[in-house]
Design a protein around this motif. Structure first.
Motif, PDB file in Angstrom:
ATOM      1  N   VAL A 181      16.237  -0.172   4.661  1.00 28.96           N
ATOM      2  CA  VAL A 181      15.403   0.625   3.756  1.00 28.96           C
ATOM      3  C   VAL A 181      15.870   0.521   2.310  1.00 28.96           C
ATOM      4  N   SER A 182      17.140   0.298   2.106  1.00 29.39           N
ATOM      5  CA  SER A 182      17.652   0.166   0.739  1.00 29.39           C
ATOM      6  C   SER A 182      17.152  -1.102   0.054  1.00 29.39           C
ATOM      7  N   CYS A 183      16.531  -1.987   0.833  1.00 27.13           N
ATOM      8  CA  CYS A 183      16.051  -3.254   0.281  1.00 27.13           C
ATOM      9  C   CYS A 183      14.596  -3.192  -0.166  1.00 27.13           C
ATOM     10  N   SER A 184      13.928  -2.060   0.002  1.00 23.50           N
ATOM     11  CA  SER A 184      12.487  -2.004  -0.262  1.00 23.50           C
ATOM     12  C   SER A 184      12.166  -2.361  -1.711  1.00 23.50           C
ATOM     13  N   ILE A 200       4.410  -3.383   2.463  1.00 26.51           N
ATOM     14  CA  ILE A 200       5.572  -2.883   3.209  1.00 26.51           C
ATOM     15  C   ILE A 200       5.135  -1.816   4.196  1.00 26.51           C
ATOM     16  N   ASP A 201       5.589  -1.933   5.427  1.00 23.86           N
ATOM     17  CA  ASP A 201       5.258  -0.992   6.489  1.00 23.86           C
ATOM     18  C   ASP A 201       6.492  -0.148   6.801  1.00 23.86           C
ATOM     19  N   THR A 202       6.325   1.165   6.830  1.00 28.03           N
ATOM     20  CA  THR A 202       7.469   2.037   7.113  1.00 28.03           C
ATOM     21  C   THR A 202       7.359   2.742   8.458  1.00 28.03           C
ATOM     22  N   HIS A 232       6.876   5.957  -1.867  1.00 25.92           N
ATOM     23  CA  HIS A 232       7.555   5.259  -2.964  1.00 25.92           C
ATOM     24  C   HIS A 232       7.028   3.837  -3.108  1.00 25.92           C
ATOM     25  N   VAL A 233       6.935   3.108  -1.984  1.00 24.03           N
ATOM     26  CA  VAL A 233       6.495   1.715  -2.073  1.00 24.03           C
ATOM     27  C   VAL A 233       5.001   1.632  -2.391  1.00 24.03           C
ATOM     28  N   LEU A 234       4.213   2.581  -1.929  1.00 26.58           N
ATOM     29  CA  LEU A 234       2.790   2.574  -2.274  1.00 26.58           C
ATOM     30  C   LEU A 234       2.588   2.712  -3.779  1.00 26.58           C
ATOM     31  N   ARG A 235       3.375   3.605  -4.394  1.00 33.50           N
ATOM     32  CA  ARG A 235       3.255   3.772  -5.843  1.00 33.50           C
ATOM     33  C   ARG A 235       3.605   2.479  -6.563  1.00 33.50           C
ATOM     34  N   ASP A 240       0.769   3.081 -11.201  1.00 32.74           N
ATOM     35  CA  ASP A 240       0.545   4.522 -11.329  1.00 32.74           C
ATOM     36  C   ASP A 240      -0.924   4.927 -11.326  1.00 32.74           C
ATOM     37  N   GLU A 241      -1.772   4.204 -12.050  1.00 27.64           N
ATOM     38  CA  GLU A 241      -3.161   4.641 -12.174  1.00 27.64           C
ATOM     39  C   GLU A 241      -3.907   4.544 -10.848  1.00 27.64           C
ATOM     40  N   ILE A 242      -3.742   3.420 -10.142  1.00 32.80           N
ATOM     41  CA  ILE A 242      -4.413   3.272  -8.843  1.00 32.80           C
ATOM     42  C   ILE A 242      -3.804   4.231  -7.831  1.00 32.80           C
ATOM     43  N   PHE A 243      -2.478   4.423  -7.909  1.00 36.91           N
ATOM     44  CA  PHE A 243      -1.821   5.358  -7.000  1.00 36.91           C
ATOM     45  C   PHE A 243      -2.369   6.770  -7.186  1.00 36.91           C
TER      46      PHE A 243
END
Length: 373
Positions: A181-184, A200-202, A232-235, A240-243
């Motif tokens: 996870v630290s590699c995301s 990325i799938d969590t 976090h990865v989705l953002r 930022d704007e699409i998120f």
């Protein structure tokens, strides 16, 4: 899980919608082999050669080609070639070219570590729709922890660079666990540097399939950590704007979702309606994570196997409690995940309940960081 179905355009979206209503199998996943040169902790497909030989054998080129002709007649157009590591399938190139000549639209899932100049040249001359390369870390140490194959990192990155230069469409996939996870952020950085999209799938489902123990008892993240990483990865993936727009859309959808009916629900994805998977043993299933329902497609024939799978899929019913939940349109649950998580199709998968609730919490926190409440 929808077999990595990604629509290139509106025409494809409409095609899948029509196929869904008419039960036409337009999308198939072919698991060519369970063999892999890596041994990732969370993989529910990979077997050693001795384990494979104890359970069966890989299908021959002629067997797959005969089946492919039946698939084409039934309406199959999109195919994902996967494994194990599909490039270890002895007749991969012959099968791949034959499927292209049939008019199939091909995608390949690979760990990328076997893609050298020869493979790059092959794919540049016979371009797939896309090659999905999974990065399991952002360094050799990350690969060693999760895949027990440290040198895999450099090989995978070189493969991505080579394919991109050759004009092959590449996407990076990531599967996050406690071990990597630290590699995301590092994986996302690599995608930005190479100008390659990253997904990325969590959520790692506790699949068993041909293996002996579920991943849930190995190294997946707890629901809170998985949700935090997801948001976090989705953002980062969206910007930022699409998120922000995506978050507001999800919150609005939840606000406008009334309490549902107290009755079980069926499979809501495309599995068993217009998509399927065929395992290396020749077993057709609705979805890659499922062991049942299952049909021996090489014995039954494609058309009959598909008819049987669609009928059996219709009989799968999920939880009536989930069907009433106001978060049901945001939650990622389905009867197949419930079976893997809790042992029953109609159970409430508590891990996913927590994963969903924590995801909403972290969405709000990320919006606050952006300055949008």
């Amino acid at each position: 899980m929808e077999h990595d179905i990604e629509y290139e355009n509106t025409v494809e979206r409409r095609l899948f919608a029509m196929a869904y209503e008419r039960l036409v199998p337009v999308y198939g996943v072919l698991e060519l082999t369970p063999l892999c040169n890596m041994n990732c902790d969370m993989c529910y497909v990979r077997l050693s050669r001795s384990e494979m030989e104890a359970q069966g054998r890989m299908k021959t080129l002629d067997e797959w080609l005969m089946l492919a002709k039946e698939m084409k007649e039934a309406g199959v157009l999109f195919i994902l070639l996967t494994g194990g590591e599909p490039l270890l399938y002895p007749w991969f190139k012959e099968l791949y070219i034959s499927l292209l000549e049939m008019g199939m639209v091909l995608t390949v899932n690979t760990n990328g570590t076997l893609i050298d100049e020869e493979w790059t040249g092959f794919f540049s001359h016979h371009k797939p729709r896309r090659i999905n390369i999974t990065l399991y870390g952002d360094s050799e140490s990350g690969y060693e922890r999760l895949c027990h194959y440290g040198q895999g990192f450099d090989k995978a990155v070189k493969a991505i660079e080579g394919l991109r230069k050759a004009g092959v469409h590449v996407k990076i996939n990531g599967s996050m666990t406690r071990a990597n996870v630290s590699c995301s952020d590092g994986i996302l950085d690599i995608g930005e540097r190479l100008d390659v999209p990253v997904r990325i799938d969590t959520y790692m489902c506790p699949g068993v399939r041909e293996r002996s123990r579920p991943f849930a008892f190995q190294t997946r993240m707890d629901p809170d950590m998985a949700a935090k990483t997801r948001i976090h990865v989705l953002r980062r993936e969206m910007g930022d704007e699409i998120f922000k727009a995506s978050c507001h859309h999800e919150f609005e959808k939840i606000r406008n979702t009334p309490e549902g009916e107290d009755k079980p629900y069926g499979m809501r994805c495309k599995a068993g309606r217009c998509s399927f998977t065929i395992s290396w043993q020749g077993l057709m299933r609705p979805c890659v994570v499922m062991s049942e329902p299952s049909e021996d497609v090489f014995k039954t024939g494609f058309k009959k196997a598909w008819e049987n799978i669609t009928e059996k899929t219709k009989q799968i019913m999920g939880s009536s409690e989930c069907s009433q939940c106001s978060l049901r349109k945001y939650c990622n649950t389905c009867p197949a995940y419930a079976l893997l998580e809790e042992g029953r199709y109609d159970a409430v998968p508590r891990y996913l309940c927590q994963y969903t609730e924590h995801s909403l919490e972290y969405m709000k926190k990320e919006l606050e960081k952006i300055g949008d409440e």
